[in-house]
Design a protein around this motif. Structure first.
Motif, mmCIF file in Angstrom:
data_model
loop_
_atom_site.group_PDB
_atom_site.id
_atom_site.type_symbol
_atom_site.label_atom_id
_atom_site.label_comp_id
_atom_site.label_asym_id
_atom_site.label_seq_id
_atom_site.Cartn_x
_atom_site.Cartn_y
_atom_site.Cartn_z
ATOM 1 N N MET A 13 17.827 2.289 11.380
ATOM 2 C CA MET A 13 17.490 2.715 10.024
ATOM 3 C C MET A 13 15.985 2.628 9.744
ATOM 4 N N MET A 14 15.298 1.787 10.495
ATOM 5 C CA MET A 14 13.846 1.715 10.329
ATOM 6 C C MET A 14 13.199 3.049 10.703
ATOM 7 N N LEU A 15 13.636 3.647 11.808
ATOM 8 C CA LEU A 15 13.083 4.937 12.212
ATOM 9 C C LEU A 15 13.449 6.014 11.195
ATOM 10 N N VAL A 16 14.679 5.977 10.681
ATOM 11 C CA VAL A 16 15.097 6.940 9.657
ATOM 12 C C VAL A 16 14.182 6.842 8.438
ATOM 13 N N ALA A 17 13.883 5.604 8.022
ATOM 14 C CA ALA A 17 13.025 5.395 6.855
ATOM 15 C C ALA A 17 11.596 5.871 7.120
ATOM 16 N N ILE A 18 11.071 5.524 8.295
ATOM 17 C CA ILE A 18 9.677 5.876 8.619
ATOM 18 C C ILE A 18 9.507 7.392 8.709
ATOM 19 N N THR A 19 10.416 8.068 9.425
ATOM 20 C CA THR A 19 10.299 9.526 9.560
ATOM 21 C C THR A 19 10.521 10.223 8.225
ATOM 22 N N GLY A 20 11.425 9.677 7.403
ATOM 23 C CA GLY A 20 11.656 10.268 6.082
ATOM 24 C C GLY A 20 10.424 10.186 5.200
ATOM 25 N N ILE A 21 9.791 9.020 5.188
ATOM 26 C CA ILE A 21 8.581 8.841 4.381
ATOM 27 C C ILE A 21 7.429 9.672 4.944
ATOM 28 N N LEU A 22 7.300 9.697 6.280
ATOM 29 C CA LEU A 22 6.246 10.494 6.905
ATOM 30 C C LEU A 22 6.403 11.974 6.557
ATOM 31 N N GLU A 23 7.636 12.479 6.619
ATOM 32 C CA GLU A 23 7.872 13.883 6.275
ATOM 33 C C GLU A 23 7.514 14.167 4.827
ATOM 34 N N SER A 24 7.870 13.250 3.931
ATOM 35 C CA SER A 24 7.541 13.425 2.513
ATOM 36 C C SER A 24 6.036 13.410 2.283
ATOM 37 N N LEU A 25 5.333 12.510 2.971
ATOM 38 C CA LEU A 25 3.882 12.432 2.820
ATOM 39 C C LEU A 25 3.191 13.690 3.355
ATOM 40 N N LEU A 26 3.701 14.222 4.468
ATOM 41 C CA LEU A 26 3.145 15.467 5.004
ATOM 42 C C LEU A 26 3.328 16.614 4.007
ATOM 43 N N LYS A 27 4.507 16.677 3.391
ATOM 44 C CA LYS A 27 4.763 17.719 2.390
ATOM 45 C C LYS A 27 3.878 17.534 1.164
ATOM 46 N N LEU A 28 3.645 16.287 0.798
ATOM 47 C CA LEU A 28 2.738 16.016 -0.318
ATOM 48 C C LEU A 28 1.315 16.459 0.042
ATOM 49 N N GLY A 29 0.891 16.174 1.279
ATOM 50 C CA GLY A 29 -0.438 16.608 1.714
ATOM 51 C C GLY A 29 -0.586 18.120 1.669
ATOM 52 N N ILE A 30 0.460 18.828 2.081
ATOM 53 C CA ILE A 30 0.442 20.297 2.020
ATOM 54 C C ILE A 30 0.338 20.762 0.580
ATOM 55 N N ALA A 31 1.108 20.126 -0.311
ATOM 56 C CA ALA A 31 1.087 20.510 -1.729
ATOM 57 C C ALA A 31 -0.312 20.326 -2.327
#
Length: 319
Positions: A138-156
């Protein structure tokens, strides 16, 4: 999940501000089917995870490798099939159904092809998502989920200052994130879990592949029905009202999806334990966990959906 919900909703606001209502509506109309594939992805992940968790519970390493290799082959074929179907349907939709301003048809077609590529990588990433869930990482699930959200925020944020066609740029970056997430999960699994090393010739099982397809077919049928319902409404709205209404519908769908995935994601830690218990022959524990999961998911979703409704009623009644 709480972090990703906040980031995702704020990112949506920034993207809407950067693209404008018409372009945002076009993106949600074209990418809606691809975005809704997250439901299909979840259904297929749960189906594959079921077999992996059962093998882990029984301590059968060879069966675990057979499940993974069969799953990779199955989802690769499904991904190619989806690409073929989407491209064939897309030609007809652009020519006869969709109501898109003439000067944006070219950009919409580019978006469509990028989203089809994204759909393919979404499907072939399922076996790796299933391994991560079955291993309860679940740690990897959390890290990749947050990383994906941050990347999308950076794009926005970047879109606020971009000088090129922001709609095409946003679609290209979105597809790039999907590919990047697959590569991260794949390399991590290869380094950490032995069963993810592909040996399809050695571990291929026709009977297992047939069984997995039959079991996953019912989950996929339900998920595809959800996609057809939501995207069918989006197309009807587009034909009669245009892309601005699609923008509003897209925002509503994103909020609804975040609420639904909150409950689903919170239960990811319970699902592998349920199947592993059955794999070990401990049916009493399996039934107890299944009952806990049912009550917990219902309570979470009911709480999240009831609070906004309660606030709305209080506002209407008391101003």
């Amino acid at each position: 999940m709480l972090i990703t919900i906040v980031i995702s909703l704020y990112s949506t606001r920034l993207v809407l501000n950067a693209l404008g209502a018409n372009d945002f509506g076009i993106f949600n109309l074209i990418s809606g089917v691809i975005a809704m594939l997250s439901f299909v992805n979840m259904a297929m992940t749960l189906s594959t995870q079921r077999y992996m968790s059962y093998s882990l519970g029984g301590g059968d390493d060879d069966q675990l490798k057979k499940v993974f290799n069969s799953s990779v082959l199955l989802h690769f074929v499904l991904g190619l099939l989806l690409v073929l179907i989407f491209e064939m349907v897309g030609i007809y939709m652009f020519g006869h159904v969709l109501n898109i301003p003439q000067d944006r048809v070219g950009a919409a077609q580019v978006i469509f092809h990028l989203m089809v590529v994204s759909a393919f990588f979404t499907v072939i990433s399922v076996p790796y998502d299933a391994v991560i869930n079955a291993r309860e990482n679940m740690m990897l699930v959390a890290i990749t989920g947050i990383l994906e959200s941050l990347l999308k925020l950076g794009i926005a944020i970047y879109l606020q200052y971009a000088a090129t066609d922001k709609l095409v740029l946003f679609a290209a970056f979105s597809a790039g994130i999907t590919v990047a997430m697959l590569l991260i999960k794949r390399f991590y699994c290869l380094a950490r879990y032995e069963e993810t090393r592909l040996r399809i010739r050695k571990y291929f099982s026709k009977d297992l592949l047939k069984e997995m397809f039959g079991y996953g077919g019912w989950n996929m049928f339900g998920a595809v029905s959800v996609v057809a319902r939501n995207q069918g409404i989006a197309m009807i709205l587009n034909v009669f009202f245009g892309t601005v209404v699609n923008a509003a519908y897209g925002i509503a769908n994103q909020v609804n999806a975040q609420l639904s995935f909150f409950s689903v994601t919170m239960l990811q830690s319970l699902n592998p334990q349920i199947i592993k218990s059955e794999g070990r022959g401990d049916r009493e524990r399996m039934l107890r966990l299944a009952m806990i999961a049912s009550k917990f998911s219902f309570s979470l979703l009911a709480f999240l959906r009831y609070r906004p409704l309660l606030k709305c009623r209080l506002y209407c009644n008391y101003g």
